[in-house]
Motif scaffolding. Structure first.
Motif, short mmCIF file in Angstrom:
data_model
loop_
_atom_site.label_atom_id
_atom_site.label_comp_id
_atom_site.label_asym_id
_atom_site.label_seq_id
_atom_site.Cartn_x
_atom_site.Cartn_y
_atom_site.Cartn_z
N VAL A 55 0.84 -1.21 0.00
CA VAL A 55 0.00 0.00 0.00
C VAL A 55 0.87 1.26 0.00
O VAL A 55 0.60 2.22 -0.72
CB VAL A 55 -0.94 0.00 1.22
CG1 VAL A 55 -1.68 1.34 1.32
CG2 VAL A 55 -1.92 -1.15 1.14
N ALA A 56 1.95 1.22 0.80
CA ALA A 56 2.86 2.37 0.84
C ALA A 56 3.52 2.59 -0.53
O ALA A 56 3.73 3.73 -0.95
CB ALA A 56 3.94 2.15 1.90
N MET A 100 6.39 10.04 1.40
CA MET A 100 5.79 8.71 1.35
C MET A 100 6.82 7.66 0.98
O MET A 100 6.74 6.51 1.42
CB MET A 100 4.64 8.71 0.33
CG MET A 100 3.67 7.55 0.50
SD MET A 100 2.77 7.64 2.05
CE MET A 100 3.03 6.00 2.66
N ASP A 101 7.82 8.06 0.19
CA ASP A 101 8.87 7.12 -0.20
C ASP A 101 9.73 6.72 1.00
O ASP A 101 10.18 5.57 1.11
CB ASP A 101 9.74 7.73 -1.30
CG ASP A 101 10.65 6.72 -1.96
OD1 ASP A 101 10.17 5.61 -2.28
OD2 ASP A 101 11.85 7.01 -2.15
N GLY A 119 10.18 -3.72 8.64
CA GLY A 119 9.10 -4.62 8.98
C GLY A 119 7.93 -4.00 9.72
O GLY A 119 7.13 -4.72 10.34
N HIS A 120 7.79 -2.69 9.65
CA HIS A 120 6.63 -2.06 10.31
C HIS A 120 5.35 -2.46 9.59
O HIS A 120 5.33 -2.69 8.37
CB HIS A 120 6.77 -0.53 10.27
CG HIS A 120 7.99 -0.03 10.98
ND1 HIS A 120 8.22 -0.26 12.31
CD2 HIS A 120 9.06 0.68 10.53
CE1 HIS A 120 9.37 0.30 12.67
NE2 HIS A 120 9.90 0.88 11.60
N SER A 121 4.27 -2.54 10.32
CA SER A 121 3.01 -2.97 9.72
C SER A 121 2.06 -1.82 9.43
O SER A 121 1.10 -1.97 8.68
CB SER A 121 2.30 -3.97 10.66
OG SER A 121 2.07 -3.38 11.93
N SER A 122 2.33 -0.67 10.01
CA SER A 122 1.43 0.47 9.86
C SER A 122 2.12 1.63 9.17
O SER A 122 3.20 2.07 9.60
CB SER A 122 0.91 0.91 11.23
OG SER A 122 0.23 2.15 11.14
#
Length: 358
Positions: free
Chosen positions: A231-232, A287-288, A298-301
């Motif tokens: 998504v990112a 955002m990059d 490994g962040h999920s949010s």
């Protein structure tokens, strides 16, 4: 010159006599034609579009892979530097792009600047998918709108969606490889030493580190691990692509008004491309940075990562790796503009070469 070109040129000459500057807008929106030159000199340049169906696809894709690979090999060190700058906390490793380049070259050698390059070359597949999607969507949208801005935004966004679906798993692996060496403590996964990999067997030495990282990612996160930060990535590259094309057309148009009539049209395109890339990169860089941290650490949010970045580095953290990103995007933009147009020219079907004007 075919009948349509004759009619268009006749209309241009008549418009020139009457001083109807509206022809510029009409030609751009309806015929994909860029008119350049002063209205009092009568020195006109007619640049017609090369249509997708006019190209020899086999020649187009073969030449496209070669041109893209050459450009990527040139700018890859700056992509690696950008990733390390974005993931580091504060300035714990490097103070900037030049500092990172010198330190990596000194401690890791030239090979250190090309960590993960081999696996990254597989993203060439996504590059061809991007071009194909862009052309087909642009052609489809033209049935509903003749506005170049609308066609560029929709086609660029759609092309990025398709390309990122292919690219993200490759990027995940290559970015973890980029972080090895001086930045290995910032990555969740670490490759084994070359001696350990070589001791297994000679047949498994090729892409040994890539295989090692891939196995670790799958063991830790399963298949979803290869789409971490998807998504990112979409939030980064779809806006970047959607912004690049409109800015490119805008800058090219403004430069065409300012430049003398003798100035080559291709030169104006080569200038407009990097300008558009720098603008789009600056807007989407925050955002990059978040994308790189999500995928490597490994962040999920996405929101949580953004908050952490602001807490650690403040507003300036949103500019991490920006200069390296702009540097790497400049030759890429020149390739997209000059190389892409040249590529389409070289790929034109033999029976149509004499019917097109460049």
């Amino acid at each position: 010159m075919d009948l349509e070109d004759t009619q268009i040129r006749a209309g241009l000459e008549q418009a020139l006599k009457q001083g109807l500057t509206q022809w510029r807008t009409l030609l751009t929106s309806r015929h994909g034609v860029v008119l350049r030159g002063t209205m009092d000199s009568g020195d006109l340049l007619l640049q017609t579009n090369r249509k997708w169906e006019d190209l020899d696809k086999r020649k187009f894709y073969s030449l496209g892979v070669f041109m893209t690979l050459t450009t990527r090999a040139t700018v890859y060190p700056f992509s690696l530097i950008r990733t390390r700058l974005q993931v580091q906390k504060g300035k714990s490793l490097y103070s900037g792009t030049a500092d990172a380049f010198c330190k990596i070259l000194k401690s890791e050698g030239v090979c250190g600047l090309y960590r993960g390059f081999m696996v990254n070359t597989f993203t060439l597949i996504s590059g061809q998918a991007y071009i194909t999607t862009y052309e087909l969507v642009r052609k489809y949208v033209s049935n509903y709108s003749q506005d170049n801005m609308v066609k560029s935004i929709v086609a660029g966004g759609s092309a990025s969606l398709v390309a990122q679906t292919i690219t993200v798993p490759i990027d995940i692996v290559s970015q973890h490889l980029m972080m090895q060496g001086q930045g290995d403590h910032l990555s969740r996964f670490k490759v084994r030493s070359k001696m350990m990999l070589a001791a297994q067997s000679k047949s498994r030495w090729t892409f040994g580190q890539t295989r090692d990282i891939t196995v670790q990612i799958f063991a830790e996160d399963g298949f979803r691990g290869f789409y971490r930060g998807y998504v990112a990535s979409l939030l980064t590259y779809i806006p970047n692509s959607a912004l690049w094309w409109p800015f490119y057309h805008c800058y090219a148009e403004q430069l065409s008004y300012l430049a003398p009539s003798s100035c080559p049209h291709l030169l104006l395109q080569a200038i407009a491309g990097p300008m558009a890339a720098a603008t789009a990169s600056t807007i989407t860089n925050p955002m990059d940075v978040v994308r790189a941290r999500v995928q490597v650490q490994g962040h999920s949010s996405v929101i949580g990562t953004f908050k952490q970045l602001m807490a650690e580095d403040g507003v300036w953290g949103l500019t991490k790796g920006l200069s390296a990103r702009v540097i790497s995007s400049t030759p890429t933009s020149v390739l997209i503009v000059v190389g892409y147009e040249t590529l389409k020219r070289l790929s034109l079907r033999a029976e149509l070469i004499d019917t097109r004007h460049w």
